[in-house]
Design a protein around this motif. Structure first.
Motif, PDB file in Angstrom:
ATOM      1  N   UNK A 162      29.249  33.287  35.096  1.00  0.00           N
ATOM      2  CA  UNK A 162      30.323  34.254  34.897  1.00  0.00           C
ATOM      3  C   UNK A 162      29.895  35.238  33.814  1.00  0.00           C
ATOM      4  N   UNK A 163      30.030  36.522  34.090  1.00  0.00           N
ATOM      5  CA  UNK A 163      29.665  37.562  33.133  1.00  0.00           C
ATOM      6  C   UNK A 163      30.935  38.263  32.661  1.00  0.00           C
ATOM      7  N   UNK A 164      31.216  38.173  31.360  1.00  0.00           N
ATOM      8  CA  UNK A 164      32.362  38.890  30.786  1.00  0.00           C
ATOM      9  C   UNK A 164      31.930  40.337  30.575  1.00  0.00           C
ATOM     10  N   UNK A 165      32.421  41.218  31.431  1.00  0.00           N
ATOM     11  CA  UNK A 165      31.914  42.601  31.436  1.00  0.00           C
ATOM     12  C   UNK A 165      32.990  43.583  30.988  1.00  0.00           C
ATOM     13  N   UNK A 166      32.692  44.334  29.898  1.00  0.00           N
ATOM     14  CA  UNK A 166      33.582  45.400  29.448  1.00  0.00           C
ATOM     15  C   UNK A 166      32.859  46.738  29.339  1.00  0.00           C
ATOM     16  N   UNK A 167      31.621  46.765  29.823  1.00  0.00           N
ATOM     17  CA  UNK A 167      30.849  48.000  29.796  1.00  0.00           C
ATOM     18  C   UNK A 167      30.180  48.299  28.481  1.00  0.00           C
ATOM     19  N   UNK A 168      30.298  47.406  27.499  1.00  0.00           N
ATOM     20  CA  UNK A 168      29.725  47.651  26.177  1.00  0.00           C
ATOM     21  C   UNK A 168      28.224  47.375  26.158  1.00  0.00           C
ATOM     22  N   UNK A 170      33.583  53.039  37.746  1.00  0.00           N
ATOM     23  CA  UNK A 170      32.386  53.442  38.500  1.00  0.00           C
ATOM     24  C   UNK A 170      31.155  52.704  37.986  1.00  0.00           C
ATOM     25  N   UNK A 171      31.043  52.568  36.673  1.00  0.00           N
ATOM     26  CA  UNK A 171      29.893  51.879  36.097  1.00  0.00           C
ATOM     27  C   UNK A 171      29.920  50.399  36.441  1.00  0.00           C
ATOM     28  N   UNK A 172      31.111  49.823  36.456  1.00  0.00           N
ATOM     29  CA  UNK A 172      31.261  48.407  36.809  1.00  0.00           C
ATOM     30  C   UNK A 172      30.856  48.178  38.263  1.00  0.00           C
ATOM     31  N   UNK A 173      31.258  49.089  39.129  1.00  0.00           N
ATOM     32  CA  UNK A 173      30.879  48.992  40.544  1.00  0.00           C
ATOM     33  C   UNK A 173      29.369  49.107  40.713  1.00  0.00           C
ATOM     34  N   UNK A 187      27.666  37.997  44.595  1.00  0.00           N
ATOM     35  CA  UNK A 187      28.451  38.485  43.458  1.00  0.00           C
ATOM     36  C   UNK A 187      29.932  38.502  43.796  1.00  0.00           C
ATOM     37  N   UNK A 188      30.748  37.944  42.895  1.00  0.00           N
ATOM     38  CA  UNK A 188      32.202  37.965  43.047  1.00  0.00           C
ATOM     39  C   UNK A 188      32.786  38.928  42.026  1.00  0.00           C
ATOM     40  N   UNK A 189      33.614  39.836  42.499  1.00  0.00           N
ATOM     41  CA  UNK A 189      34.292  40.828  41.655  1.00  0.00           C
ATOM     42  C   UNK A 189      35.608  40.218  41.171  1.00  0.00           C
ATOM     43  N   UNK A 190      35.699  39.969  39.849  1.00  0.00           N
ATOM     44  CA  UNK A 190      36.886  39.317  39.285  1.00  0.00           C
ATOM     45  C   UNK A 190      37.534  40.259  38.275  1.00  0.00           C
ATOM     46  N   UNK A 191      38.541  40.987  38.708  1.00  0.00           N
ATOM     47  CA  UNK A 191      39.309  41.863  37.826  1.00  0.00           C
ATOM     48  C   UNK A 191      40.637  41.174  37.533  1.00  0.00           C
TER      49      UNK A 191
END
Length: 273
Positions: A155-161, A195-198, A211-215
């Motif tokens: 699992x990747x905690x992604x906030x774009x940072x 867009x960057x997350x996509x 890859x699973x997209x988890x928003x």
């Protein structure tokens, strides 16, 4: 080139647990990595009392150093027992260091390896913070309980940072062996570049990963609790997160995901700063 994992162990004032040794050995074996355990012999500087005191400082110093030595012996013995029937070898790096420079010395040693493995607890928080800021290397935090499972789902905690991106890069040794990656983002905590997350998700898929997209939304809960719950619900074996995305002072005052994970991780967590 084999990955080189580092296990920094404490011998004073509180010794590291045997559980973190078992977890580190298991993690290294699963990922075909070498493991080096750093075990300090702590030396207490002499204190010259300007006035008479009832405290026998010399005796206290000798007892403290003896405790560090005995703790080190016990940790070495457990390492030997843990690998005795596996054929796996753990290299031991023993060294002497004076208080109060133990954590700084462990941080210097950690620079020579790919990552350090630490237990997530209040007792080890100062060591974890020193390693995270001083070594330039990622940490893998383990819960205080034994965790024996393969790292198949990440699992990747992604906030774009930038710190999240660095953590993802540091996790490559695990991602290359993974079957599935979950990209978890909290949409009501901070603004996310959609867009960057996509683009990240597309890049991971192009690399051949499922890859699973988890928003998700925090809904008033702490980001730490929501991210870990989302990862656990989806059977993740490892959570990847950026460490101290804000300034260290702000994290100290306001709390934050990093500080909470350092004290209590509910699954293995890779942190990078």
């Amino acid at each position: 080139m084999k990955p080189q994992f580092h296990l920094p162990l404490s011998t004073y004032p509180d010794p590291s647990s045997f559980t973190i040794i078992d977890n580190a050995i298991d993690l290294a074996q699963q990922n075909d990595a070498d493991l080096v355990a750093s075990i300090p012999q702590v030396r207490i500087p002499q204190v010259h009392q300007p006035f008479p005191t009832f405290i026998d400082v010399d005796t206290w110093r000798e007892q403290a150093e003896g405790y560090s030595r005995d703790s080190g012996t016990s940790l070495r013995a457990h390492v030997a027992d843990a690998v005795s029937e596996t054929g796996f070898e753990v290299r031991i790096h023993g060294f002497e260091v004076r208080e109060p420079f133990v954590y700084e010395r462990l941080s210097e040693i950690a620079k020579c390896y790919d990552l350090s493995i630490v237990e997530a607890s209040e007792l080890s928080r100062q060591l974890s913070e020193t390693l995270l800021f001083g070594s330039g290397r990622p940490l893998v935090l383990f819960p205080a309980t034994s965790v024996y499972s393969r790292v198949d789902t990440i699992a990747v905690a992604w906030d774009g940072s930038a710190t999240a991106a660095r953590a993802l890069s540091c996790a490559r040794v695990f991602i290359e062996r993974a079957i599935k990656v979950q990209v978890i983002s909290i949409t009501d905590d901070k603004e996310i570049d959609v867009a960057n997350r996509a683009l990240l998700i597309s890049s991971l898929k192009h690399a051949g990963l499922d890859v699973e997209d988890v928003a998700i939304q925090a809904g008033g809960e702490t980001a730490t609790a929501v991210i870990q719950s989302a990862a656990l619900e989806r059977k993740a074996d490892l959570l990847v997160a950026g460490g101290f995305g804000h300034s260290r002072l702000r994290e100290f005052i306001l709390g934050g995901v990093t500080r909470a994970l350092l004290v209590k991780a509910e699954l293995p967590v890779l942190l990078a700063h």
